[in-house]
Design a protein around this motif. Sequence first.
Motif, PDB file in Angstrom:
ATOM      1  N   ASN A  54       0.837  -1.199   0.000  1.00  0.00           N
ATOM      2  CA  ASN A  54       0.000   0.000   0.000  1.00  0.00           C
ATOM      3  C   ASN A  54       0.870   1.246   0.000  1.00  0.00           C
ATOM      4  O   ASN A  54       1.817   1.341   0.791  1.00  0.00           O
ATOM      5  CB  ASN A  54      -0.908   0.046   1.239  1.00  0.00           C
ATOM      6  N   ASP A  55       0.552   2.156  -0.869  1.00  0.00           N
ATOM      7  CA  ASP A  55       1.175   3.480  -0.851  1.00  0.00           C
ATOM      8  C   ASP A  55       0.174   4.448  -1.471  1.00  0.00           C
ATOM      9  O   ASP A  55      -0.021   4.461  -2.678  1.00  0.00           O
ATOM     10  CB  ASP A  55       2.488   3.490  -1.623  1.00  0.00           C
ATOM     11  N   ARG A  56      -0.476   5.228  -0.612  1.00  0.00           N
ATOM     12  CA  ARG A  56      -1.532   6.129  -1.094  1.00  0.00           C
ATOM     13  C   ARG A  56      -0.982   7.151  -2.072  1.00  0.00           C
ATOM     14  O   ARG A  56      -1.617   7.456  -3.085  1.00  0.00           O
ATOM     15  CB  ARG A  56      -2.183   6.833   0.098  1.00  0.00           C
ATOM     16  N   ARG A  57       0.186   7.694  -1.782  1.00  0.00           N
ATOM     17  CA  ARG A  57       0.766   8.707  -2.662  1.00  0.00           C
ATOM     18  C   ARG A  57       1.029   8.149  -4.055  1.00  0.00           C
ATOM     19  O   ARG A  57       0.800   8.821  -5.063  1.00  0.00           O
ATOM     20  CB  ARG A  57       2.067   9.228  -2.053  1.00  0.00           C
ATOM     21  N   ALA A  58       1.529   6.908  -4.104  1.00  0.00           N
ATOM     22  CA  ALA A  58       1.828   6.291  -5.400  1.00  0.00           C
ATOM     23  C   ALA A  58       0.596   5.659  -6.032  1.00  0.00           C
ATOM     24  O   ALA A  58       0.655   5.197  -7.172  1.00  0.00           O
ATOM     25  CB  ALA A  58       2.913   5.235  -5.227  1.00  0.00           C
TER      26      ALA A  58
ATOM     27  N   HIS B  60       9.939 -11.621   9.251  1.00  0.00           N
ATOM     28  CA  HIS B  60      11.007 -11.727   8.245  1.00  0.00           C
ATOM     29  C   HIS B  60      10.574 -11.139   6.912  1.00  0.00           C
ATOM     30  O   HIS B  60      11.323 -10.372   6.274  1.00  0.00           O
ATOM     31  CB  HIS B  60      11.398 -13.196   8.076  1.00  0.00           C
ATOM     32  N   LEU B  61       9.375 -11.478   6.471  1.00  0.00           N
ATOM     33  CA  LEU B  61       8.912 -10.985   5.171  1.00  0.00           C
ATOM     34  C   LEU B  61       8.679  -9.478   5.196  1.00  0.00           C
ATOM     35  O   LEU B  61       8.957  -8.786   4.208  1.00  0.00           O
ATOM     36  CB  LEU B  61       7.625 -11.711   4.761  1.00  0.00           C
ATOM     37  N   SER B  62       8.157  -8.944   6.286  1.00  0.00           N
ATOM     38  CA  SER B  62       7.921  -7.494   6.361  1.00  0.00           C
ATOM     39  C   SER B  62       9.225  -6.721   6.331  1.00  0.00           C
ATOM     40  O   SER B  62       9.274  -5.576   5.867  1.00  0.00           O
ATOM     41  CB  SER B  62       7.117  -7.150   7.617  1.00  0.00           C
ATOM     42  N   ARG B  63      10.308  -7.346   6.818  1.00  0.00           N
ATOM     43  CA  ARG B  63      11.612  -6.669   6.804  1.00  0.00           C
ATOM     44  C   ARG B  63      12.345  -6.816   5.473  1.00  0.00           C
ATOM     45  O   ARG B  63      13.063  -5.908   5.048  1.00  0.00           O
ATOM     46  CB  ARG B  63      12.509  -7.217   7.916  1.00  0.00           C
ATOM     47  N   SER B  64      12.160  -7.953   4.821  1.00  0.00           N
ATOM     48  CA  SER B  64      13.023  -8.280   3.676  1.00  0.00           C
ATOM     49  C   SER B  64      12.395  -8.019   2.312  1.00  0.00           C
ATOM     50  O   SER B  64      13.122  -7.827   1.321  1.00  0.00           O
ATOM     51  CB  SER B  64      13.452  -9.749   3.754  1.00  0.00           C
ATOM     52  N   LEU B  65      11.089  -8.022   2.223  1.00  0.00           N
ATOM     53  CA  LEU B  65      10.465  -7.875   0.900  1.00  0.00           C
ATOM     54  C   LEU B  65      10.137  -6.418   0.606  1.00  0.00           C
ATOM     55  O   LEU B  65       9.710  -5.662   1.479  1.00  0.00           O
ATOM     56  CB  LEU B  65       9.191  -8.726   0.805  1.00  0.00           C
ATOM     57  N   ARG B  66      10.297  -6.063  -0.636  1.00  0.00           N
ATOM     58  CA  ARG B  66       9.983  -4.717  -1.112  1.00  0.00           C
ATOM     59  C   ARG B  66       9.372  -4.825  -2.503  1.00  0.00           C
ATOM     60  O   ARG B  66       9.664  -5.753  -3.259  1.00  0.00           O
ATOM     61  CB  ARG B  66      11.248  -3.830  -1.203  1.00  0.00           C
TER      62      ARG B  66
ATOM     63  N   GLU C 159      11.017   2.101  -3.604  1.00  0.00           N
ATOM     64  CA  GLU C 159      10.559   0.842  -3.036  1.00  0.00           C
ATOM     65  C   GLU C 159       9.427   1.074  -2.051  1.00  0.00           C
ATOM     66  O   GLU C 159       9.441   2.051  -1.293  1.00  0.00           O
ATOM     67  CB  GLU C 159      11.709   0.119  -2.337  1.00  0.00           C
ATOM     68  N   ILE C 160       8.456   0.180  -2.090  1.00  0.00           N
ATOM     69  CA  ILE C 160       7.339   0.216  -1.151  1.00  0.00           C
ATOM     70  C   ILE C 160       7.525  -0.946  -0.185  1.00  0.00           C
ATOM     71  O   ILE C 160       7.640  -2.105  -0.601  1.00  0.00           O
ATOM     72  CB  ILE C 160       5.988   0.094  -1.882  1.00  0.00           C
ATOM     73  N   SER C 161       7.602  -0.630   1.081  1.00  0.00           N
ATOM     74  CA  SER C 161       7.852  -1.656   2.095  1.00  0.00           C
ATOM     75  C   SER C 161       6.544  -2.244   2.617  1.00  0.00           C
ATOM     76  O   SER C 161       5.455  -1.786   2.264  1.00  0.00           O
ATOM     77  CB  SER C 161       8.670  -1.063   3.242  1.00  0.00           C
TER      78      SER C 161
ATOM     79  N   ASP D  66       0.527  -6.033   6.785  1.00  0.00           N
ATOM     80  CA  ASP D  66       0.379  -6.288   5.348  1.00  0.00           C
ATOM     81  C   ASP D  66       0.750  -7.719   4.975  1.00  0.00           C
ATOM     82  O   ASP D  66       0.649  -8.103   3.810  1.00  0.00           O
ATOM     83  CB  ASP D  66       1.260  -5.322   4.548  1.00  0.00           C
ATOM     84  N   VAL D  67       1.235  -8.485   5.943  1.00  0.00           N
ATOM     85  CA  VAL D  67       1.666  -9.863   5.704  1.00  0.00           C
ATOM     86  C   VAL D  67       0.670 -10.809   6.373  1.00  0.00           C
ATOM     87  O   VAL D  67       0.548 -10.847   7.599  1.00  0.00           O
ATOM     88  CB  VAL D  67       3.080 -10.113   6.262  1.00  0.00           C
ATOM     89  N   ASP D  68      -0.056 -11.561   5.569  1.00  0.00           N
ATOM     90  CA  ASP D  68      -1.084 -12.462   6.077  1.00  0.00           C
ATOM     91  C   ASP D  68      -0.694 -13.903   5.735  1.00  0.00           C
ATOM     92  O   ASP D  68      -0.723 -14.311   4.568  1.00  0.00           O
ATOM     93  CB  ASP D  68      -2.432 -12.113   5.446  1.00  0.00           C
ATOM     94  N   VAL D  69      -0.302 -14.661   6.758  1.00  0.00           N
ATOM     95  CA  VAL D  69       0.082 -16.055   6.557  1.00  0.00           C
ATOM     96  C   VAL D  69      -1.202 -16.878   6.484  1.00  0.00           C
ATOM     97  O   VAL D  69      -1.803 -17.238   7.503  1.00  0.00           O
ATOM     98  CB  VAL D  69       0.995 -16.551   7.692  1.00  0.00           C
ATOM     99  N   ASP D  70      -1.618 -17.169   5.257  1.00  0.00           N
ATOM    100  CA  ASP D  70      -2.889 -17.873   5.058  1.00  0.00           C
ATOM    101  C   ASP D  70      -2.793 -19.357   5.394  1.00  0.00           C
ATOM    102  O   ASP D  70      -3.721 -19.951   5.951  1.00  0.00           O
ATOM    103  CB  ASP D  70      -3.349 -17.731   3.599  1.00  0.00           C
TER     104      ASP D  70
END
Length: 267
Positions: A10-14, A81-87, A246-248, A253-257
């Motif tokens: 999510n990035d409202r500006r972008a 881990h995913l919230s820190r490493s993925l962009r 990059e959008i972090s 924002d990380v949902d382990v289904d």
Amino acid sequence: LIARVHLTYNDRRAGVDHTEEWEAVFYPLSDRFDPSKAINVDYDHRDLSSHAPEEAVYVLPQANLGSGAYFKEARSSLRDHLSRSLRMSVFRNSALRLFSRAGESRADFEARCKAAAEEAADAEVSKLKDRYDSAISRVKSQLSDADRRVRELETDTNQRKQQELLQGAGDLLTGLLGGKRRSLSLSRAASRRSQTRRTEERLRTAEEKMADKANELEQIEDKLAEDITEISEKWKSAALQIEEMEISLDKADVDVDDLGVLWIPSA
């Protein structure tokens, strides 16, 4: 373990609100779940079987799969881990206030920036019409009047010269030196010649005025051309001002289904 995770960027500006699926297998398992050992594999449930091969022999991992705490910790550490490493990378053009769409290539974004810059340049050039329209119309009208005046005086001058020729060129000088003409007759000849000269002077003045107006119109058009070129170059430059951003991800924002145990047959 096998995991399916939904990621929401999510990035409202972008103007980005993009969801994608992340899938991986973690093998082998140790005492503590290590999210960095993910082996990314795209899968769906049709790729998996709930039936074990006949005469299968199972090797238990070091991980305590009988503890619910292990799975709870695995979910939490995977989310962290995913919230820190993925962009998510997108392209941005600050000059045009444009951002690339999810999955849009740089070439496609460049084309979109170019089109937006051309539209902006067209809009700015159209504003020049209001600025220059009255000045150009005024000078064109004056130039037209001057041209008409020149043509009128040219006709008048030619007619007067033709009359002088028909009535006898050089009569004034001949009459005076010969002493055979009366002063009234000489005066009329002198008047005709003076009128012709005055008409010629007015013609030269009108031609100069016409040349001045033509020069003024040319200067206005030169300035207009400079303004159009400046606007065009400005927006061409704006279209090229592309950078990557990059959008972090936040943890939310990380949902382990899906997180489950997967037995992998050995060779």
